[in-house]
Design a protein around this motif. Structure first.
Motif, PDB file in Angstrom:
ATOM      1  N   LEU A 129       2.982  32.404  26.632  1.00  0.00           N
ATOM      2  CA  LEU A 129       3.376  31.041  27.461  1.00  0.00           C
ATOM      3  C   LEU A 129       2.474  30.813  28.395  1.00  0.00           C
ATOM      4  N   ALA A 130       1.397  31.352  28.555  1.00  0.00           N
ATOM      5  CA  ALA A 130       0.413  31.053  29.587  1.00  0.00           C
ATOM      6  C   ALA A 130      -0.591  29.904  29.353  1.00  0.00           C
ATOM      7  N   GLU A 131      -0.689  29.519  28.397  1.00  0.00           N
ATOM      8  CA  GLU A 131      -1.758  28.445  27.863  1.00  0.00           C
ATOM      9  C   GLU A 131      -1.934  27.304  28.827  1.00  0.00           C
ATOM     10  N   ASN A 132      -0.490  26.670  29.418  1.00  0.00           N
ATOM     11  CA  ASN A 132      -0.607  25.483  30.300  1.00  0.00           C
ATOM     12  C   ASN A 132      -0.417  26.006  31.696  1.00  0.00           C
ATOM     13  N   THR A 133      -0.566  27.256  31.940  1.00  0.00           N
ATOM     14  CA  THR A 133      -0.678  27.498  33.420  1.00  0.00           C
ATOM     15  C   THR A 133      -2.281  27.558  33.784  1.00  0.00           C
ATOM     16  N   PRO A 134      -2.273  27.388  35.399  1.00  0.00           N
ATOM     17  CA  PRO A 134      -3.549  27.411  36.185  1.00  0.00           C
ATOM     18  C   PRO A 134      -4.324  28.705  35.687  1.00  0.00           C
TER      19      PRO A 134
END
Length: 243
Positions: A129-134
């Protein structure tokens, strides 16, 4: 990492490539093989590294060779997002446990320099779920390399340098810190590693097509070398309009 327990654990073949057995031996039954958490030497060195960083906060940092995550925990206070990378499975598990409550820190396993070229895929695999995190953003405005490069071959060190040149953001900071003494079984030392870094970045300074790495700080401790480069002309005083 420091010198503790390094002697007698390496052989000459490990100089050519990463050796899982070397680090597996260190971490076997030992959650803190270099005594990061108990040695004043290690705490003092960490404090000095943190003190010389020319910016109080960074958007997106990466630590190469994070070990059990003791330094990562401190760097996390200075970064909006942080990737901590290590090649050893046990070290990564220890770092993940230490940093579990810090959602802006991602810990991944991977051998340097190979894993550097597939960081995004590795992060997505470990944190779907990290794709859109900084933390997914590149380049990095802070790269920290502490006590790891002398375990690599000169060719692999040059590969890391080339990766840094491509992945340190304009205005970003590179911090490198290494033990000065020889390590049994390994050809490179902190001295030879930092000479190689200086040579590479000095060449960049003479290339009009490259944005120079300006040497911000240097500490020549009796036991370790600490160098900081900025991809910027601004010193700390200039950043705050003191000059």
């Amino acid at each position: 990492m420091s010198h503790v327990s390094k002697a007698s654990l390496a052989d000459s073949s490990q100089y050519e490539s990463y050796s899982e057995s070397y680090f597996d031996t260190l971490y076997r039954g030992n959650t803190d093989p270099w005594q990061y958490q108990t040695r004043w030497y290690e705490k003092r060195k960490r404090d000095m590294c943190l003190a010389v960083l020319p910016q109080s906060q960074y958007k997106n940092g990466i630590e190469l060779g994070c070990g059990n995550g003791v330094l990562s925990e401190l760097l996390a206070r200075r970064c909006q997002a942080l990737v901590s990378l290590d090649g050893n499975h046990q070290a990564v598990q220890l770092a993940k446990a230490r940093l579990a409550e810090l959602s802006h820190v991602k810990v991944i396993q991977g051998v340097i320099p190979v894993k550097l070229f597939s960081l995004k895929a590795a992060l997505l695999e470990a944190y779907p779920l990290a794709e859109n995190t900084p933390v997914m953003a590149a380049p990095f405005d802070l790269i920290v390399i502490s006590e790891i490069l002398y375990y690599l071959s000169p060719t692999d060190i040059d590969t890391v340098i080339a990766w840094i040149q491509q992945n340190l953001a304009i205005g970003g900071t590179l911090l490198c810190c290494h033990w000065r003494y020889a390590i049994e079984g390994f050809v490179m030392t902190g001295e030879t590693v930092h000479k190689r870094l200086h040579h590479a970045f000095n060449l960049m300074a003479n290339d009009k097509h490259q944005i120079a790495f300006n040497h911000q700080s240097q500490i020549l401790d009796s036991d370790f070398l600490l160098d900081v480069w900025q991809r910027s002309q601004s010193s700390v005083a200039r950043q705050e309009n003191l000059i």
